[in-house]
Design an enzyme around this catalytic site. Structure first.
Site, PDB file in Angstrom:
ATOM      1  N   TYR A  35      25.911 -85.841  -6.574  1.00  0.00           N
ATOM      2  CA  TYR A  35      25.791 -86.997  -5.992  1.00  0.00           C
ATOM      3  C   TYR A  35      25.227 -86.486  -4.488  1.00  0.00           C
ATOM      4  CZ  TYR A  35      26.993 -91.191  -2.904  1.00  0.00           C
ATOM      5  OH  TYR A  35      26.818 -92.215  -2.414  1.00  0.00           O
ATOM      6  N   ASP A  91      22.620 -79.334  -0.639  1.00  0.00           N
ATOM      7  CA  ASP A  91      23.453 -80.400  -0.054  1.00  0.00           C
ATOM      8  C   ASP A  91      24.931 -79.898   0.268  1.00  0.00           C
ATOM      9  OD1 ASP A  91      25.000 -82.646   0.287  1.00  0.00           O
ATOM     10  OD2 ASP A  91      24.233 -83.779  -1.305  1.00  0.00           O
ATOM     11  N   LYS A 148      30.404 -85.251   6.364  1.00  0.00           N
ATOM     12  CA  LYS A 148      31.696 -84.957   6.461  1.00  0.00           C
ATOM     13  C   LYS A 148      32.173 -84.008   7.387  1.00  0.00           C
ATOM     14  CE  LYS A 148      31.626 -87.009   1.761  1.00  0.00           C
ATOM     15  NZ  LYS A 148      30.946 -86.920   0.569  1.00  0.00           N
TER      16      LYS A 148
END
Ligand SMILES: *Cc1c(COP(=O)(O)O)cnc(C)c1O
Length: 423
Positions: free
Chosen positions: A141, A229, A257
């Site tokens: 994702y 990522d 995050k």
């Protein structure tokens, strides 16, 4: 007012009652709890029930909720004004901190979410190489930008979607999907290979020995850029992120995050030469009104300045014991539990038969979609333990989770596994 009443009100005015599909209980059934507050490892809902929280904002929280010193820092920061549209000290300090910890990171630009970070890094890679194709891996994702919303993990996998309605064929025409853990053969149309260095959106799939090294070598062979990522792995997997953990250096990194300390933030960066293509010095445009927001950079600094390399080692050891405890507890309940872990990253698959660790989304899917997760999830929730309401997510253990919290969790896990076995 109860959780059900709040959720009814939410349903009336927010599509599906949630602002991110992974928060909905669609795949597990029932009604989400509405959170009032969090403290450390715990969240409390509107009915006054508390849960040991392994969601931790899907990894945004590393110190646990409402850490007193982070709260104090934010109080001070808010007094000074919350957004200016001019450079601030906080963004410089946070950029200095990130670049000092990640060896190959010379420069970094802040944005407001992980989605924006990856979207911008991909644009930069295309602009810098003058090439179009981006290779991503099935089940990884990378946020919800059009070009990357194909074969996504997390909520996309959970809802059984191949991609998303509303994304044109044109938007994904230059995205090539490859199976995780197999090094694809590239050609010179490839601008970049985008990868989660540890796949943490198909539950947890570790990179095979040589996979990341193979990607580095294949990118070098054809002159493509390697993008890590690190929106989940960054500053969670290790003090210096995936690069220091695996010893493989990408050309570009994406963060989110953890680096926002619980506030909306993202960042992308890499080698100075690549970043020079970015406006205002180069032709690749990227911008943001709230980018590098003073509250977000203050919170990010407050968290990251507080953690040391030994915190990561300690968290890794705690998670390792917890992983073995989870497998034992699930077995005590009469099922097979597989709790793969990479550093402090922890997954959990449930099965009725013995299993080997999945290496890709196809293997992960068999375990995530076997019907055991929903009853397990609800039995845990009733016992005061909150996992993510979806089998494709991992467990986030924060530095606030005590041995006691984990021990209580294991008792609940044994009972919940027994409930799931009978389902
Ligand atoms: C969460 C996540 C994103 C997207 O970040 P948002 O802040 O939700 O936009 C991108 N990549 C990975 C690996 C993620 O886990």
């Amino acid at each position: 007012m109860s959780n059900a009443e709040w959720f009814d009100r939410a349903l009336a005015v927010i599509p599906g009652g949630v602002d991110s599909p992974v928060r909905s209980f669609r795949s597990v059934g029932g009604t989400p709890y509405t959170v009032v507050r969090g403290r450390g490892a715990y969240v409390e809902d509107v009915e006054g029930r508390t849960y040991v929280d392994f969601v931790q904002s899907y990894g945004a929280s590393l110190l646990g909720h409402a850490h007193p010193e982070v709260v104090a820092t934010l109080r001070d920061a808010v007094e000074l004004g919350t957004t200016f549209g001019a450079p601030t000290r906080g963004e410089v300090l946070l950029a200095e901190l990130l670049t000092s910890r990640v060896p190959g990171l010379d420069q970094v630009r802040f944005v407001s979410s992980g989605t924006e970070a990856v979207m911008s890094a991909v644009r930069l890679a295309r602009g810098a190489t003058g090439r179009s194709t981006v290779v991503k891996f099935d089940g990884c994702y990378h946020g919800h930008s059009d070009g990357l919303l194909v074969a996504g993990g997390s909520g996309v996998a959970q809802l059984g979607l191949p991609g998303s309605a509303g994304v044109t064929a044109g938007a994904v025409a230059d995205t090539v999907v490859a199976p995780y853990n197999v090094v694809p053969v590239l050609d010179d149309s490839v601008a970049a290979v985008l990868v989660e260095p540890v796949a943490a959106n198909m539950n947890l799939v570790a990179p095979r020995e040589g996979f990341l090294e193979g990607l580095r070598a294949e990118c070098d062979r054809v002159g493509a850029l390697l993008i890590f990522d690190e929106v989940i792995t960054g500053f969670r997997l290790a003090f210096g992120g995936a690069e220091t953990y695996f010893g493989v250096t990408p050309d570009l990194y994406c963060f989110g995050k953890v680096i926002g300390g619980g506030l909306p933030v993202g960042a992308f960066g890499g080698r100075r030469e690549v970043l020079s293509h970015l406006a205002p010095t180069g032709p690749v445009y990227q911008a943001g009104t709230l980018s590098g927001n003073p509250l977000a950079t203050a919170a990010g600094l407050a968290v990251l300045e507080r953690v040391t390399p030994s915190d990561y080692a300690a968290l890794g050891e705690r998670v390792d014991r917890f992983a073995r405890g989870l497998e034992e507890a699930v077995a005590a309940g009469g099922l097979v539990g597989l709790a793969p872990r990479v550093g402090p990253l922890l997954g959990l698959y449930l099965s009725r038969e013995s299993v080997t660790a999945p290496a890709n989304i196809a293997e992960a899917r068999e375990l995530c979609d076997n019907g055991l997760y929903a009853p397990f999830f609800h039995a845990l929730l009733e016992r005061g333990v909150a996992l993510a309401p979806g089998a494709y997510e991992i467990l986030f253990v924060s530095l606030a989770h005590s041995e006691d919290d984990l021990g209580r969790t294991l008792e609940a896990v044994a009972e919940a596994a027994a409930v799931a076995r009978r389902s």
